[in-house]
Design an enzyme around this catalytic site. Structure first.
Site, PDB file in Angstrom:
ATOM      1  CG  ASP A 234      -1.740  -0.855   0.995  1.00 40.56           C
ATOM      2  OD1 ASP A 234      -2.474  -1.240   0.151  1.00 40.56           O
ATOM      3  OD2 ASP A 234      -1.942  -1.390   2.071  1.00 40.56           O
TER       4      ASP A 234
ATOM      5  CG  ASP B 261      -7.270  -5.606  -5.156  1.00 42.32           C
ATOM      6  OD1 ASP B 261      -6.815  -4.227  -5.482  1.00 42.32           O
ATOM      7  OD2 ASP B 261      -7.751  -5.730  -3.809  1.00 42.32           O
TER       8      ASP B 261
ATOM      9  CG  HIS C  90      -6.810   0.406  -2.493  1.00 42.26           C
ATOM     10  ND1 HIS C  90      -6.991  -0.514  -1.324  1.00 42.26           N
ATOM     11  CD2 HIS C  90      -5.949  -1.410  -3.708  1.00 42.26           C
ATOM     12  CE1 HIS C  90      -6.994  -1.820  -1.424  1.00 42.26           C
ATOM     13  NE2 HIS C  90      -6.264  -2.232  -2.737  1.00 42.26           N
TER      14      HIS C  90
END
Length: 563
Positions: free
Chosen positions: A175, A434, A505
């Site tokens: 992330d 994803d 993301h």
């Protein structure tokens, strides 16, 4: 958008929609990690061969639009907070905006209420004679944890009596940028040094990379959790260092090293003894606010009759999660911040109104179309009306090695459910954008996006055969932008001129498309909701099932106009 109040005491029966008939099958497809961004070489969705989705975008402008999937639109603190699969599916299923994850923790820390709650009072009982252990992801990515929250918790715990603190760090690189572990450890060590100056014995005790140590999910690979158990609890690991900064720097010297997959390590004193194994009488807090990658460790820390691996030693501890990670299992039984009480989800409304539902995904996203969709609730609302089917994900194989994942198998299960005519709603999550996007492998992600498009075609073809309706959307962005960028939007490059890969993301909006032979000719997207987000989808789906949505839901995205 303001959070809407719960509809306490209101009836469950939904009014019939004045213009849309009941009884038409609705297929709901969630493309995980599928945002919308300008075309460029690092937009894997654009680079992939996706004729089915391209056709939806081009064919009917009134039936394709973008919606928000991050920040305040899904209950997160600010619009700088990227969305994630959990809050995304909460919003999609709930039809309402609830304060989520990080925001709940922020509010509790800012007000000081976190230190007044039952969870903190529980762990505080260990402060006089035991050690406070903090286990979690060392990151400011805001998806599973946030570094500033760890800093505040360290400060607050020490001010409320913690005399001995050990931090067990899990490095990110997923992330946030790979390699940032060094910076985070440096900052943490500075904070711990300041606590030591104030007389608090505070040190890093162990660590490892998040995808290899501790943070597995959905019981995919218990060995990941065992490596963490051995390091955090037993103080045993193949790599031993005098301090955490030395640990991450040394382990990253391996040419193949990646923050996500750093091996487990423990910190030892001058005599080679681990500085922070978890012992009887200690307190343990897992400081991640996101649930999915903490549930397995929580089971190991809390369950007396645990049989997934040999724990060797099961210390008698006081354990609390930052949040409660599974409301149905009541796990953990103690937590520092109370979870959002997500009530009257669309799934429960539809079940109470006789709608027969089928939900399917593979293991890594199965909880998203069931547990998270249903407001953090396990199980069925009505077993006679619902069927949930899980397809096992590949075990021990990186997603970029098998980028097609189980997309086609999910599509085939959905097709069979649609053609069986046993269900009114068929709901799936297709995870490629994803999960493969998180690996940072652009070529593999392009393959994964193509597989997702092929899966969508299978589902839409089945919907066509039965005269149904489809709703296709996503939970957040990821695969549409895999380059880290400067403020002007240009890709950032490393010292060798190579573009820095983005594995996290994004803040991009996501598409929503509606169609199918069962869709009434006058149905189109409204033009008066420019800031609509994922929470608007539930009312939309209810309308397509022939019901008016409850008045406390975010407004529907559709209207019916006379042709």
């Amino acid at each position: 958008m303001a959070t809407r109040p719960p509809a306490e005491g209101k009836p469950w029966e939904l009014a019939a929609h004045p213009r849309l008939a009941k009884g038409t099958l609705v297929g709901v497809v969630v493309l995980d990690g599928w945002g919308e961004a300008p075309p460029d070489p690092f937009n894997c969705i654009h680079a992939a061969d996706t004729p089915t989705l391209d056709a939806l975008k081009k064919a009917a402008p009134a039936r394709w639009r973008l919606i928000k999937a991050h920040g305040t639109a899904v209950g997160l603190p600010t619009d700088d907070d990227m969305g994630n699969s959990e809050v995304g599916h909460n919003a999609l299923g709930a039809g309402q905006i609830y304060a989520q994850g990080a925001k709940l923790v922020d509010l509790a820390l800012a007000s000081g209420k976190i230190y007044e709650g039952e969870g903190f009072k529980y762990i505080r009982q260990s402060f006089d004679d035991g050690t406070l252990h903090l286990i979690g992801l060392l990151s400011d990515g805001g998806v599973h944890s946030r570094f500033d929250q760890l800093q505040l918790l360290l400060k607050g715990a020490s001010e409320h009596g913690a005399k001995r603190i050990r931090v067990h760090v899990l490095t990110d690189g997923r992330d946030v940028l790979d390699g940032s572990s060094v910076r985070f450890v440096e900052m943490l060590e500075e904070d711990l040094a300041r606590l030591r100056e104030k007389g608090v014995d505070a040190r890093v005790a162990s660590g490892g990379g998040r995808m290899y140590v501790t943070m597995d999910r959905y019981e995919n690979d218990w060995q990941v959790v065992k490596r963490g158990w051995d390091a955090h609890v037993l103080g045993e690991a193949p790599h031993k260092f005098k301090n955490a900064l030395e640990a991450v720097k040394k382990l990253r010297e391996d040419p193949k090293a990646n923050d996500q997959y750093l091996p487990p390590f423990v910190i030892v004193d001058e005599s080679g003894k681990p500085v922070g194994p978890i012992q009887d009488g200690d307190a343990v807090v897992t400081f991640n606010f996101r649930a999915d990658r903490m549930v397995m460790l929580a089971k190991a820390l809390e369950y007396e009759n645990f049989d997934k691996f040999d724990r060797i030693r099961f210390p008698k501890i006081r354990y609390a999660g930052m949040l409660q990670y599974d409301g149905e299992l009541k796990l953990p039984s103690h937590y520092l911040v109370a979870p959002p009480e997500i009530e009257r989800t669309s799934g429960e409304y539809l079940a109470r109104n006789g709608v027969r539902t089928y939900a399917c995904s593979e293991t890594v996203k199965f909880g998203h179309v069931t547990f998270f969709w249903n407001g953090n609730r396990s199980g069925y609302f009505n077993p006679s009306l619902e069927k949930y089917e899980e397809i096992p994900s590949d075990i021990g194989i990186p997603f970029n090695v098998q980028p097609k994942m189980k997309a086609l198998e999910i599509a085939q299960k959905a097709r069979d459910a649609i053609l069986s005519r046993k269900f009114d709603q068929v709901r799936v999550n297709i995870a490629n954008g994803d999960m493969v996007g998180h690996t940072g492998d652009i070529e593999a992600t392009i393959v994964g996006c193509k597989a997702a498009d092929e899966a969508v075609k299978i589902i839409l073809d089945a919907i066509e055969q039965v005269g149904g309706i489809f709703v296709l959307t996503a939970d957040h962005g990821n695969a549409e932008d895999m380059a880290k960028r400067d403020k002007s939007g240009k890709p950032l490059r490393d010292k060798d001129g190579k573009v820095q890969t983005l594995t996290s993301h994004t803040l991009n909006p996501v598409p929503i498309a509606i169609g199918g032979p069962g869709l009434a000719p006058g149905v189109r997207f409204r033009t008066d909701l420019p800031n609509a987000g994922l929470a608007n989808v539930a009312a939309t789906v209810m309308n397509l099932h022939g019901f008016e949505a409850p008045e406390h839901y975010e407004p529907t995205l559709i209207e019916v106009v006379d042709k």
